[in-house]
Each structure stands twice: as C-alpha cells, then as structure tokens.
Design an enzyme around this catalytic site. Structure first.
Site, PDB file in Angstrom:
ATOM      1  N   GLU A 101       0.826  -1.207   0.000  1.00 63.48           N
ATOM      2  CA  GLU A 101       0.000   0.000   0.000  1.00 63.48           C
ATOM      3  C   GLU A 101       0.856   1.252   0.000  1.00 63.48           C
ATOM      4  OE1 GLU A 101      -2.829   0.597   3.206  1.00 63.48           O
ATOM      5  OE2 GLU A 101      -3.859   2.154   2.064  1.00 63.48           O
ATOM      6  N   LYS A 230      -8.405 -16.173  14.832  1.00 61.06           N
ATOM      7  CA  LYS A 230      -8.571 -15.855  13.404  1.00 61.06           C
ATOM      8  C   LYS A 230     -10.016 -15.570  13.002  1.00 61.06           C
ATOM      9  CE  LYS A 230      -4.355 -18.362  12.322  1.00 61.06           C
ATOM     10  NZ  LYS A 230      -3.667 -19.427  11.590  1.00 61.06           N
ATOM     11  N   ASP A 305       1.852 -14.796  12.105  1.00 58.52           N
ATOM     12  CA  ASP A 305       0.771 -15.472  11.385  1.00 58.52           C
ATOM     13  C   ASP A 305      -0.186 -14.408  10.832  1.00 58.52           C
ATOM     14  OD1 ASP A 305      -1.572 -16.847  10.645  1.00 58.52           O
ATOM     15  OD2 ASP A 305      -1.139 -18.470  12.059  1.00 58.52           O
ATOM     16  N   HIS A 401      -2.892   9.752  -1.323  1.00 58.10           N
ATOM     17  CA  HIS A 401      -2.890   8.458  -2.005  1.00 58.10           C
ATOM     18  C   HIS A 401      -2.818   8.615  -3.516  1.00 58.10           C
ATOM     19  CE1 HIS A 401      -3.401   5.391   1.182  1.00 58.10           C
ATOM     20  NE2 HIS A 401      -3.647   6.493   1.880  1.00 58.10           N
TER      21      HIS A 401
END
Ligand SMILES: CC(C)(COP(=O)([O-])OP(=O)([O-])OC[C@H]1O[C@@H](n2cnc3c(N)ncnc32)[C@H](O)[C@@H]1OP(=O)([O-])[O-])[C@@H](O)C(=O)NCCC(=O)NCCSC(=O)C[C@@](C)(O)CC(=O)[O-]
Ligand SMILES: NC(=O)C1=CN([C@@H]2O[C@H](COP(=O)(O)OP(=O)(O)OC[C@H]3O[C@@H](n4cnc5c(N)ncnc54)[C@H](OP(=O)(O)O)[C@@H]3O)[C@@H](O)[C@H]2O)C=CC1
Length: 406
Positions: A101, A230, A305, A401
């Site tokens: 990004e 998760k 992870d 951006h």
C-alpha cells in the site's frame, strides 16, 4: 539442482507415480519447488520465473509450507528511527514494515516524526495470555454445572498435565463457559516468546485427556471457537488474547501544526466522530482508523501469522486536547498475537527484520522479546493513527494516495 531432476520429478507426477506433495522425499527442497513450477506452468500457462527466484534455501521453509513452488516477495521498508519508552523496548528503533500500500510508510513515518518531537512514545504490555478453548459435550445443564465446578476445583491437575508438554508455557487460567449441554473451557497460557498457538493447542489436548478421564464429558473439538483464533470476536476485545498492549504520546500543539498540518482540536474531533461514534454506529469491534495497517505490515515483515491480523485490529484509539492545548493520543490493542520464536519468525528475511529490532529469537528473560515486539507494533500503530487522523482533519487523505499510492 539440475533441470533434468526437476523435469524428471514433474514427469513422475504427470505419470501418477508421485503425488505433488511427495517430491521432497525424492529430491532436495529446491528441486521439488522447481518441479512444481514446471507442472503449474505447464497446466496454467503462467510464467513463474520470478516466483522461483527466491533468496533462501527452500529447505528453510520446510516447517512453514507444503507444496512450495517459490516465494511471494513483498516490498519491505522501514519507518523511523522512532524513540520508544517501553516497559521492555527503549531507545531509538527503525520499525520494519512490509506492504503493497503506497503512502502507508510515508504516513507512519510522519507519525514517527511527530512522536520524536514529543520525546518519543510510551508503550506497555498490560496482559499476556494465549488461549485455546475446547468444546465438551455433557448430558444436560446439571452435568454442565458439575463439569464447570470440577474444572475450577482441579486447575492444579490441569496445569500439571498441560505444562508436561512444554518447557516454556505456563497455564494461568482455565475458565469454563456453559451453553446448554456444551461446556467450553478457555485455557489461557503465558507462552513467553512464542505466539503460542501450537504450544497452547498441544498443552490443552493433554489437559483435555485428564478432563475426559475424570469426568463424564466428551471432547467434541479441541478448538471450540471461544478461543477465539482468526475470527472477529468480542471475547478477545474484552478479555484480551496474546498480548494486550498500549502506546501513547502527548504531541505539542506546535508539532501538530508543523508536522501534521492540523490542530489538536481537529484531530480530537475526527477521532470522536469517526473512530468512536462512526465505529459504534457500524457495530465495529475496531474503534480505530487503520491499526490493522501497521499490524499487518509488521506481521509480514517479522514472520507473524498473517491471519491473526483479525485480532490485531481489536484496538481503541483515543485523542484529547490537554490543559496546555497539546494533543494526547493513545492506542490500546486488546489482542495482539506475536512471537519472536516459532512459526514464520525463523525464516531468513523475517528473522533479519526481527534483528533490526534487536529481538530475534528467545529473550532474556523468556517472553521479553515478544513483549518488546508487541510494544514496537503498538508504537507503529500509534504513529499511523496520528498521521491518518491528521490527514483526515486537514482533508488530504485522497491527495496523499493519489500522489503516493497509484
Ligand atoms: C502522505 C503524507 C505523510 C504527506 O504528509 P505531508 O505532511 O504533506 O508531508 P511532508 O512532505 O510535509 O512531510 C512530513 C513528514 O512525513 C514523512 N513523509 C512524507 N513523505 C514521505 C515519503 N514519501 N516517504 C517517507 N516519509 C515521508 C516524513 O517524516 C516527513 O518529515 P521530514 O522527514 O521530511 O522532516 C500524509 O498526507 C499522510 O499521512 N496521509 C495519510 C495517508 C495514510 O495514512 N494512509 C494509510 C492508509 S489509509 C487506509 O488504508 C485505511 C482507511 C483510510 O480506509 C481507513 C479508514 O477508514 O480510516
Ligand atoms: N496448532 C494450531 O491450532 C495453530 C497453529 N498455528 C501456527 O502455530 C505456529 C506458532 O505456534 P507456536 O507455538 O508459537 O510456535 P512453535 O510451534 O514453533 O513452537 C514454539 C516452541 O519454541 C520453543 N521455545 C524456545 N524458546 C522459547 C521461548 N523463549 N519462549 C517460548 N517458547 C520457546 C517452545 O518449546 P517448548 O514448548 O518445548 O518449551 C515452543 O513450544 C505458527 O506457525 C502458526 O501459524 C496458528 C494457529 C493455530
């Protein structure tokens, strides 16, 4: 490795003589990966030459992936150095971040510049508990209540069983939760420098054997989703999971104007209306702007992870103008699951990134390196929050951006 070896292996897969996942039994790991590239290139028409141009021996990833064919390369950068006054980590540190990004590192870097003019960020780990919560079947609620009481009365036996599987992990709590004829026991461990999901799972299985031997309960699933791993979950936001960690700073009004191009009042208002009111209206668990950005970028850089970014987004950002007209900002991440040993942390590039922070491998005392990583991630998140809230306050999010991110 020779092409002939890879071609020969690929041919044996096509002939049905070998399965795709058996190649390492017949060749070194790099040759096996090359054979898979040939097979996939042949099947799909894709050119995998760049995926195959990786800079570490494939064998080093043996415990991290099956069916390896190459490596994805994500750009790695740094922000800082940023001054940190943590419970464990202190001094000036570059923070490694991997992302695709554009504008993200510029933003966090600007936040770090603001933190430095304030003398640096404070950071503390507030809690450290990795959890695994198996689900048990019992006959009815009477048995459920009896099992809950048994667990409370026999924590010592459960601890003995769980800790027999690990020389580092310590069982801290075993908390029963009842839903009808299902009982969940949420086991909570101090896993020291390991993120601890393998460690906690192995230890919990041993404790479950004791529960099944001593009570009428039957184990239905070693993970009963009350852990919660998760998936977005309120229990993690309230009780914490992994490290609960906070970072804060008071930025002088002048710095807010010069570095962040806005005012303390405007940042505080954006935080209230966006991060608090907007998140409440949305039913969000994350009362922040983009903590997940810093968490994800540091997770990728340091071998965490990646799926656990879900829990890392359980964060609340506060901002207020203090009595001197300066800006106080804090970020508290309820469930940041990090380690400096195990999992992806030992992969060559990931361990280099941990080395940048001075926390590769086990700490002294055990657990201190993972605490330091948690504090560093919280500081990156704080810097990112400061910069994005300021960009929104000064109305230059889209222009930033447009110029940096496309
Ligand atoms: C882009 C800036 C930083 C410009 O901000 P600026 O104030 O115009 O920049 P500047 O040129 O005046 O420089 C100020 C400082 O920024 C840093 N800086 C400045 N440029 C760079 C660069 N190229 N590379 C590295 N560092 C840079 C650097 O520290 C510099 O200080 P110096 O070192 O010059 O004394 C600012 O506009 C900004 O932070 N915008 C916000 C962008 C952002 O936070 N994006 C995050 C992703 S948004 C997203 O994914 C989630 C979202 C938005 O959907 C979540 C939500 O709903 O809120
Ligand atoms: N099994 C599961 O359900 C899940 C697994 N995972 C995966 O689990 C992996 C992470 O598990 P994790 O248990 O962290 O890692 P590992 O399974 O790699 O185990 C780490 C081991 O390192 C040893 N160790 C050495 N030094 C230290 C130290 N200073 N502090 C702590 N432990 C030390 C411990 O051995 P000892 O115990 O003998 O003391 C510990 O068990 C990741 O790959 C993740 O993707 C993720 C989610 C779920």
């Amino acid at each position: 490795m020779t092409d002939t070896d890879a071609e020969e292996l690929a041919g044996r897969v096509l002939d049905g003589d070998l399965r795709l996942y058996e190649l390492e039994e017949h060749a070194d790991a790099d040759t096996a990966a090359a054979a898979r590239r040939l097979l996939v290139e042949d099947h799909s028409g894709a050119d995998l030459s760049v995926s195959g141009d990786y800079g570490f021996p494939a064998e080093a990833a043996d415990a991290n992936i099956e069916n390896m064919l190459g490596a994805v390369q994500i750009p790695l950068g740094v922000v800082g150095p940023v001054a940190i006054d943590g419970g464990v980590i202190s001094g000036e540190h570059y923070l490694p971040m991997a992302t695709t990004e554009g504008a993200l590192l510029a933003s966090v870097n600007r936040g770090c510049a603001a933190l430095n003019t304030a003398g640096g960020a404070g950071a503390r780990v507030l809690k450290n508990r990795m959890t695994r919560a198996p689900a048990f079947r019992v006959a009815d609620v009477a048995e459920a209540e009896a099992l809950s009481s048994w667990v409370r009365d026999n924590t010592e036996a459960l601890r003995e069983a769980a800790e027999s599987t690990t020389s580092h992990g310590e069982l801290k709590e075993a908390t029963p939760y009842v839903v009808g004829n299902t009982v969940f026991v949420r086991f909570a461990y101090d896993t020291k420098d390991a993120m601890g999901m393998n460690m906690a799972t192995i230890a919990t299985e041993e404790a479950c054997d004791v529960i099944e031997a001593e009570t009428s309960a039957s184990l239905v699933a070693l993970s009963g989703n009350l852990c919660t791993d998760k998936k977005p979950a309120a229990i993690n936001a309230v009780e914490g999971r992994g490290r609960t960690v906070a970072a804060d700073v008071t930025i002088p009004r002048e710095t807010v104007r010069e570095t962040l191009k806005t005012t303390p009042e405007a940042v505080a208002e954006v935080n209230t209306r966006k991060n608090l009111v907007g998140s409440a209206k949305a039913g969000s668990l994350g009362f922040n702007a983009h903590v997940a950005n810093s968490v994800a970028a540091m997770f990728l850089a340091t071998g965490q992870d990646a799926a656990q970014v879900v829990e890392g987004a359980n964060a609340i950002t506060t901002a207020e103008v203090d009595g001197d007209g300066d800006l106080y900002v804090s970020v508290t991440i309820a469930s940041l699951e990090v380690g400096t040993v195990g999992g992806g942390t030992k992969l060559p590039t990931q361990s280099e990134a941990l080395e940048v922070l001075g926390i590769r491998g086990g700490g002294n005392p055990a657990g201190s390196n993972a605490d330091a990583l948690a504090e560093a991630v919280a500081v990156a998140a704080l810097a990112g929050e400061l910069s994005l809230l300021s960009a929104l306050a000064s109305r230059n999010l889209s222009s930033a951006h447009a110029s940096l991110g496309r």
